[in-house]
Scaffold this active site. Sequence first.
Site, PDB file in Angstrom:
ATOM      1  N   ASP A   4       2.496  -5.493  -4.372  1.00  0.00           N
ATOM      2  CA  ASP A   4       3.109  -4.354  -4.758  1.00  0.00           C
ATOM      3  C   ASP A   4       4.374  -5.047  -5.589  1.00  0.00           C
ATOM      4  OD1 ASP A   4       4.324  -4.982  -2.387  1.00  0.00           O
ATOM      5  OD2 ASP A   4       3.826  -3.317  -1.249  1.00  0.00           O
ATOM      6  N   ASN A  29       6.124   3.332   9.551  1.00  0.00           N
ATOM      7  CA  ASN A  29       5.405   4.653   9.359  1.00  0.00           C
ATOM      8  C   ASN A  29       3.848   4.414   9.124  1.00  0.00           C
ATOM      9  OD1 ASN A  29       5.320   3.615   6.562  1.00  0.00           O
ATOM     10  ND2 ASN A  29       6.362   5.381   5.642  1.00  0.00           N
ATOM     11  N   HIS A  73       2.559   2.130   6.698  1.00  0.00           N
ATOM     12  CA  HIS A  73       2.190   1.810   5.139  1.00  0.00           C
ATOM     13  C   HIS A  73       1.734   0.653   5.306  1.00  0.00           C
ATOM     14  CE1 HIS A  73       6.462   0.399   3.945  1.00  0.00           C
ATOM     15  NE2 HIS A  73       5.905  -0.416   4.463  1.00  0.00           N
ATOM     16  N   GLU A 122       2.071   5.019   1.193  1.00  0.00           N
ATOM     17  CA  GLU A 122       2.843   5.615   2.108  1.00  0.00           C
ATOM     18  C   GLU A 122       1.870   6.651   2.741  1.00  0.00           C
ATOM     19  OE1 GLU A 122       5.628   4.377   3.185  1.00  0.00           O
ATOM     20  OE2 GLU A 122       6.988   4.203   1.512  1.00  0.00           O
TER      21      GLU A 122
HETATM   22  P1  PGA Z   1       8.610  -6.126   6.730  1.00  0.00           P
HETATM   23  O1  PGA Z   1       7.963  -4.974   5.995  1.00  0.00           O
HETATM   24  O2  PGA Z   1       7.778  -7.373   6.962  1.00  0.00           O
HETATM   25  O3  PGA Z   1       9.884  -6.580   6.082  1.00  0.00           O
HETATM   26  O4  PGA Z   1       8.798  -5.603   8.272  1.00  0.00           O
HETATM   27  C1  PGA Z   1       6.396  -4.715   6.067  1.00  0.00           C
HETATM   28  C2  PGA Z   1       6.108  -3.622   5.232  1.00  0.00           C
HETATM   29  O5  PGA Z   1       7.175  -2.679   5.371  1.00  0.00           O
HETATM   30  O6  PGA Z   1       5.156  -3.477   4.889  1.00  0.00           O
END
Ligand code: PGA
Length: 241
Positions: free
Chosen positions: A67, A136, A138, A143
């Site tokens: 992404d 959450n 994702h 999302e």
């Molecule tokens: P993080 O993010 O590795 O910074 O915890 C993971 C994500 O949001 O997919």
Amino acid sequence: MRIIRTANYQEMSQAAANIITDKVRSAGKLTLGLATGSTPQGVYEQLISNHDRNGTSYRNVQTVNLDEYINLAIDDPNSYHSFMKKNLFDLLDIPAENTAIPNGMADDLDRECERYEELIRSKGGIDLQLLGIGGNGHIGFNEPGTLFSSRTHIVSLAESTRQANSRFFPSLEDVPKSAITMGIATILDSKEILLLASGEAKAEAISRLISGDCDESFPASALKLHENVTIIADEEALKYI
Ligand code: PGA
């Protein structure tokens, strides 16, 4: 889903890096799906250290990232282009033309989504996809509520995601509101998936992933539909399991 339980972040990173370097060394040709964020940073450090110590070469490796933010300049320090260059690509022998990240600055974003899907196909599909998980649920920037049938698409970021990511930006205001992400069906097309999680902040999401239902209100639960998923998580992230 297979679960590898590790004592801490360092061991989680090492376990994932071992799986990746074994594949890089043995496969003639390999397409890696890569992620950004705090979770994979330790894995990237291990890959770089293995490259320096053992000469593991990435000359024949192709990469596609999950992404990118929309409307954030490619050379902005917070873009995922910058993250990948700084934390991985500039420190390996991978040719720049082998690496791909969605272009969140494209004039025609719908066309960019189609181009990215075509590009993944042209690389022969993803052999191994690395994933983190949001609090959450994702995966990528998919999302809650994202269709499991989604391909690369444009998303509005959840407020909780913008808040979580605001730690990298001067203020919450500066966090982009939208992004371009591989879809859930795109991710599920990968031949193999490694999902990493570390720390108590991820414990509820990991518990719901392992024990909860498979439905679109929790994007990571789509991984239950895939036959080759390994969760590598540390004790704190697995505290409810
Ligand atoms: P993080 O993010 O590795 O910074 O915890 C993971 C994500 O949001 O997919």
